[in-house]
Design an enzyme around this catalytic site. Structure first.
Site, PDB file in Angstrom:
ATOM      1  N   CYS A 153      42.656-105.104 -13.582  1.00 31.61           N
ATOM      2  CA  CYS A 153      43.136-104.489 -14.751  1.00 31.61           C
ATOM      3  C   CYS A 153      42.424-104.657 -16.034  1.00 31.61           C
ATOM      4  O   CYS A 153      42.591-105.025 -17.147  1.00 31.61           O
ATOM      5  CB  CYS A 153      44.540-105.448 -15.147  1.00 31.61           C
ATOM      6  SG  CYS A 153      43.997-107.253 -15.487  1.00 31.61           S
ATOM      7  N   ASP A 200      43.160-107.086  -5.297  1.00 29.13           N
ATOM      8  CA  ASP A 200      43.383-106.965  -6.832  1.00 29.13           C
ATOM      9  C   ASP A 200      42.806-108.183  -7.464  1.00 29.13           C
ATOM     10  O   ASP A 200      43.155-109.337  -7.369  1.00 29.13           O
ATOM     11  CB  ASP A 200      45.192-107.153  -7.010  1.00 29.13           C
ATOM     12  CG  ASP A 200      45.424-106.595  -8.266  1.00 29.13           C
ATOM     13  OD1 ASP A 200      44.524-105.978  -9.148  1.00 29.13           O
ATOM     14  OD2 ASP A 200      46.426-107.199  -8.743  1.00 29.13           O
TER      15      ASP A 200
END
Length: 546
Positions: free
Chosen positions: A484, A431
């Site tokens: 994100c 991530d």
């Protein structure tokens, strides 16, 4: 401490992973700087008149000491305005965007009034629930609309020097007043009177006069439908500057989005970014809490919610988060604040019982905890992060959530760890650090902290981390890269470059793991904020050849 992770850390970091501890330290430091450079004219409480000093407080410096004699209570000042002004001051001067919340939802560590007292020199009455909601709305909204509000204030000032030399507290009071009048549609003259009073008591009489003149002029312009706003016309650069003012975003972001999405698409995205964010709660199945159990508790608390259409452990809510916090649901580990877009990234990983999984940049641990809960006590998630303190919090929260038996924390820089260790796992989640352009609705300050120059640094870092993560995947295993961000240069382009360097990996289409509406033509997971009403997120699932 565990509750702090469940609410603040998971909220800010699961929805904004660009500057977590294992990411670029240089970018992290930049993100922690103020959202704009300090205004000319330092904030100096000693500039107040002696009369106001004696009326309000004899104390002007140092740290707040709860044991010292209580300052004079000022019942004339609205507590939500005083707290909002001080919180905005802290953000502007380099403080954290969202204060950690204690079990009462009233502030972090010290009571909000402690900050007010040592900044303004007086206290107001304590915040009630309605005040707290207003503070959240005003602080978030004022930061989102900062460029727009500053344009109005500077236009009314006429003299550019008046605005550029305005002391920080005075500017925050004016921003609050403008936001309340223009965006919250509060009764204009009540707003004027109360912000004038705050300026006079917190600063001096002349500051109150300036607030009075500017806000009253703003009211007249608004009522005559003649606010001094730019028109979207001229060449592309001029139009981008106008849109930057009208929708309160940096010019470079608008030009970038217009290139990828077109002007109408960019406007829709900015409109989403400026809207009030919704939040999602994930029921903690690791502790035996089902979504049905969570819904029962929300019904008892009379908190409105919607069931997630995509994830069986999630519910979505637009209001009532403070009620959930105060009821202790997070503190007891019954649920966590986690956006559905982050949960869908875990769906792409698809954790199975008995598997070994590495979370390369794990802290603060939202995805780590969710993956661990899906292992049902069989398997292991190795959480690697460079920040030892945040890993310690992750371990405490894992105990609270009763998934500590399947989580092993590793304090290391993932790049050096991958070079120096032979461990290979079934699945690896990276991530990655990113611009956070998919979470600008929740992270209102982030738009002002990012620079165009960051993008090249981030892309280089993402490539380095992908190369390192690939070393940890066993033959036949899976590597999942997620961000994100909604920017293709951080997403699809990074994967294309990686596959050229590592031809023994190939794309495993995401349509086997998430609903088809989230799957791109190239088989990647992508959450579009405008289309899906979720945070923006991206994930690519890559399989390694045997």
């Amino acid at each position: 401490m565990a509750q702090v992770l469940s609410f603040h850390v998971l909220l800010s970091a699961e929805n904004h992973r660009p500057s977590s501890s294992s990411k670029s330290l240089k970018l992290e430091q930049r993100t922690k700087t103020s959202i704009s450079a300090p205004r000319k004219g330092n904030f100096n409480l000693s500039r107040k008149t002696q009369k106001l000093n004696s009326e309000v407080s004899p104390h002007r410096g140092g740290h707040f000491n709860p044991a010292r004699k209580t300052e004079k209570l000022n019942s004339e000042i609205s507590p939500h305005r005083a707290v909002s002004a001080v919180r905005l001051m802290r953000i502007e001067m380099g403080g954290a965007f969202a204060d950690l919340l204690n079990e009462k939802g009233k502030g972090s560590g010290e009571n909000e009034m402690g900050y007010v007292e040592r900044t303004l020199g007086f206290r107001t009455r304590d915040l009630e629930d309605r005040d707290l909601r207003l503070v959240t709305d005003i602080v978030g909204g004022t930061i989102r609309w900062k460029r727009y509000l500053d344009h109005l204030i500077s236009s009314i000032c006429r003299d550019a020097n008046t605005f550029s030399r305005m002391e920080p507290l005075l500017l925050q009071i004016l921003r609050i007043g403008c936001y309340e009048i223009i965006k919250l549609k509060m009764p204009p003259y009540a707003v004027v009177d109360e912000n004038v009073r705050l300026a006079k008591i917190a600063l001096r009489h002349g500051a109150g006069n300036m607030v009075n003149g500017i806000l009253r002029k703003l009211v007249l312009l608004m009522e005559s439908n003649s606010l001094p706003l730019p028109k979207v016309e001229g060449d592309d650069r001029t139009q981008a500057r106008a849109l930057a003012t009208l929708y309160s975003h940096p010019v470079w972001m608008i030009r970038r989005w217009t290139k990828h999405l077109g002007q109408e698409g960019a406007i829709r995205l900015m409109t989403w970014n400026n809207s009030d964010p919704s939040f999602s709660l994930r029921a903690n199945s690791g502790k035996g809490i089902s979504r049905a159990n969570l819904v029962t508790k929300l019904n008892l608390l009379k908190v409105p919610y919607e069931l997630s259409l995509h994830l069986t452990d999630f519910v979505r809510m637009r209001k009532g988060l403070q009620i959930v916090i105060q009821a202790g649901l997070l503190k007891e580990g019954l649920c966590s604040v986690q956006d559905e877009s982050a949960g869908l990234v875990v769906s792409v990983v698809d954790p199975q019982q008995g598997e070994s999984i590495i979370d390369c940049c794990a802290a603060p641990g939202g995805k780590t905890l969710y993956m661990a809960s899906l292992l049902s006590g069989q398997g292991m998630v190795y959480a690697i992060d460079i920040n030892e303190g945040r890993l310690r919090i992750l371990k405490e929260t894992a105990k609270l959530h009763k998934v500590d038996g399947v989580i092993t924390t590793i304090h290391a820089d993932m790049r050096s760890y991958a070079d120096n260790n032979t461990m290979k796992c079934d699945k690896v989640l990276l991530d990655a650090p990113c611009s956070g352009m998919g979470v600008l609705s929740k992270r209102a300050d982030l738009r002002w902290n990012r620079r165009l120059e960051d993008m090249e640094e981030l892309k280089n870092l993402q490539d380095e981390l992908l190369d390192a993560a690939s070393l940890l995947v066993k033959p036949g295993g899976v590597l999942v890269y997620s961000t994100c961000s909604i920017d293709p240069e951080e997403n699809e382009e990074r994967i294309a470059a990686f596959l050229l360097r590592h031809p023994y990996f190939c794309i495993d289409p995401a349509d086997r793991y998430v609903p088809s509406e989230f799957v791109t033509e190239h088989g990647f997971y992508f959450s579009n904020p405008v289309k899906h009403s979720l945070d923006g997120a991206f994930a690519a699932r890559l399989s390694r050849a045997l």
